[in-house]
Design a protein around this motif. Structure first.
Motif, PDB file in Angstrom:
ATOM      1  N   LEU A 144       0.837  -1.201   0.000  1.00  0.00           N
ATOM      2  CA  LEU A 144       0.000   0.000   0.000  1.00  0.00           C
ATOM      3  C   LEU A 144       0.873   1.252   0.000  1.00  0.00           C
ATOM      4  N   SER A 145       0.536   2.182  -0.868  1.00  0.00           N
ATOM      5  CA  SER A 145       1.309   3.419  -0.985  1.00  0.00           C
ATOM      6  C   SER A 145       0.692   4.532  -0.149  1.00  0.00           C
ATOM      7  N   LEU A 146       1.534   5.210   0.608  1.00  0.00           N
ATOM      8  CA  LEU A 146       1.050   6.370   1.366  1.00  0.00           C
ATOM      9  C   LEU A 146       0.518   7.460   0.433  1.00  0.00           C
ATOM     10  N   ARG A 147       1.032   7.503  -0.790  1.00  0.00           N
ATOM     11  CA  ARG A 147       0.624   8.544  -1.737  1.00  0.00           C
ATOM     12  C   ARG A 147      -0.730   8.276  -2.378  1.00  0.00           C
ATOM     13  N   THR A 148      -1.007   7.001  -2.692  1.00  0.00           N
ATOM     14  CA  THR A 148      -2.227   6.702  -3.444  1.00  0.00           C
ATOM     15  C   THR A 148      -3.301   5.958  -2.661  1.00  0.00           C
ATOM     16  N   ASP A 149      -2.942   5.314  -1.561  1.00  0.00           N
ATOM     17  CA  ASP A 149      -3.914   4.546  -0.778  1.00  0.00           C
ATOM     18  C   ASP A 149      -4.304   5.227   0.534  1.00  0.00           C
ATOM     19  N   PHE A 150      -3.810   6.437   0.725  1.00  0.00           N
ATOM     20  CA  PHE A 150      -4.143   7.230   1.909  1.00  0.00           C
ATOM     21  C   PHE A 150      -4.372   8.668   1.462  1.00  0.00           C
ATOM     22  N   GLU A 151      -5.470   9.259   1.899  1.00  0.00           N
ATOM     23  CA  GLU A 151      -5.690  10.681   1.631  1.00  0.00           C
ATOM     24  C   GLU A 151      -4.846  11.474   2.614  1.00  0.00           C
ATOM     25  N   ASN A 152      -4.077  12.405   2.096  1.00  0.00           N
ATOM     26  CA  ASN A 152      -3.203  13.233   2.928  1.00  0.00           C
ATOM     27  C   ASN A 152      -2.290  12.394   3.815  1.00  0.00           C
ATOM     28  N   TYR A 153      -1.906  11.217   3.307  1.00  0.00           N
ATOM     29  CA  TYR A 153      -0.998  10.300   4.020  1.00  0.00           C
ATOM     30  C   TYR A 153      -1.597   9.753   5.319  1.00  0.00           C
ATOM     31  N   LYS A 154      -2.870   9.964   5.567  1.00  0.00           N
ATOM     32  CA  LYS A 154      -3.450   9.617   6.857  1.00  0.00           C
ATOM     33  C   LYS A 154      -4.720   8.774   6.765  1.00  0.00           C
ATOM     34  N   THR A 155      -5.670   9.172   5.947  1.00  0.00           N
ATOM     35  CA  THR A 155      -6.948   8.477   5.876  1.00  0.00           C
ATOM     36  C   THR A 155      -6.850   7.341   4.868  1.00  0.00           C
TER      37      THR A 155
END
Length: 186
Positions: A144-155
């Motif tokens: 899972l990528s923090l850039r594409t699988d998380f909104e703002n690296y958090k959600t």
């Protein structure tokens, strides 16, 4: 029925691991070929390894180690949810792994990693650790990528294709878990 632990591999405040592990658990509950349980490292309050005797001896002196041992022993297989911190897994997960030895032996693990590079470097480190603990690892893994699988690296907002990869991972974990169960005493 095989028992599979989904281990939340971070204790960091504000961690993403809990949301990812809950997603893994939610997806796994659609299956009927194994029992799945969330296991959160936070619930065990493991200090830096403080047992005076090497874990391979199984001579635990602390209540937290005995509780951790009993929990881990109760499973046939594991899915580790790991962040990637500095090209490796979290110190909390490494510490938790180091507490035990025989409880891990002849079992299987799959990995769900997350980070800027999908947690792949953390998973590679975990594969080395698993080999020493006599845990077989499956090829399929979720990255899972923090850039594409998380909104703002958090959600956490995983792309739909990750569920198919997770199903492949779980298929492999369950198949190997059943095979390896025959190697362990009844």
């Amino acid at each position: 029925m095989l028992r599979v632990a989904i281990i939340v591999g971070s204790t960091r405040p504000g961690r993403n691991a809990e949301a990812v592990a809950r997603w893994v658990h939610e997806c796994s509950r659609k299956r009927t070929d194994a029992e799945f349980e969330l296991v959160d490292l936070l619930d065990f309050s493991l200090p830096l390894l403080d047992e005076p005797v090497p874990p391979s001896q199984g001579q635990y002196t602390h209540a937290h180690t005995k509780a951790w041992s009993a929990k881990i022993q109760s499973f046939d297989a594991y899915v580790f949810v790991t962040p990637e911190y500095n090209h490796s897994t979290s110190g909390a997960l490494k510490n938790a792994l180091d507490y035990l030895y025989k409880e891990w032996n002849n079992k299987v693990a799959g990995f769900v990693g997350y980070g800027s590079a999908g947690g792949t470097r953390a998973v590679e480190q975990l594969r080395l650790i698993m080999a020493e603990l006599q845990v077989a690892t499956v090829r399929a893994q979720v990255a899972l990528s923090l850039r594409t699988d998380f909104e703002n690296y958090k959600t956490f907002t995983p792309a739909a294709h990750h569920e198919k990869t997770l199903d492949s991972l779980l298929d492999q974990v369950i198949a190997w878990g059943g095979a390896l169960k025959t190697l362990r005493p009844g």
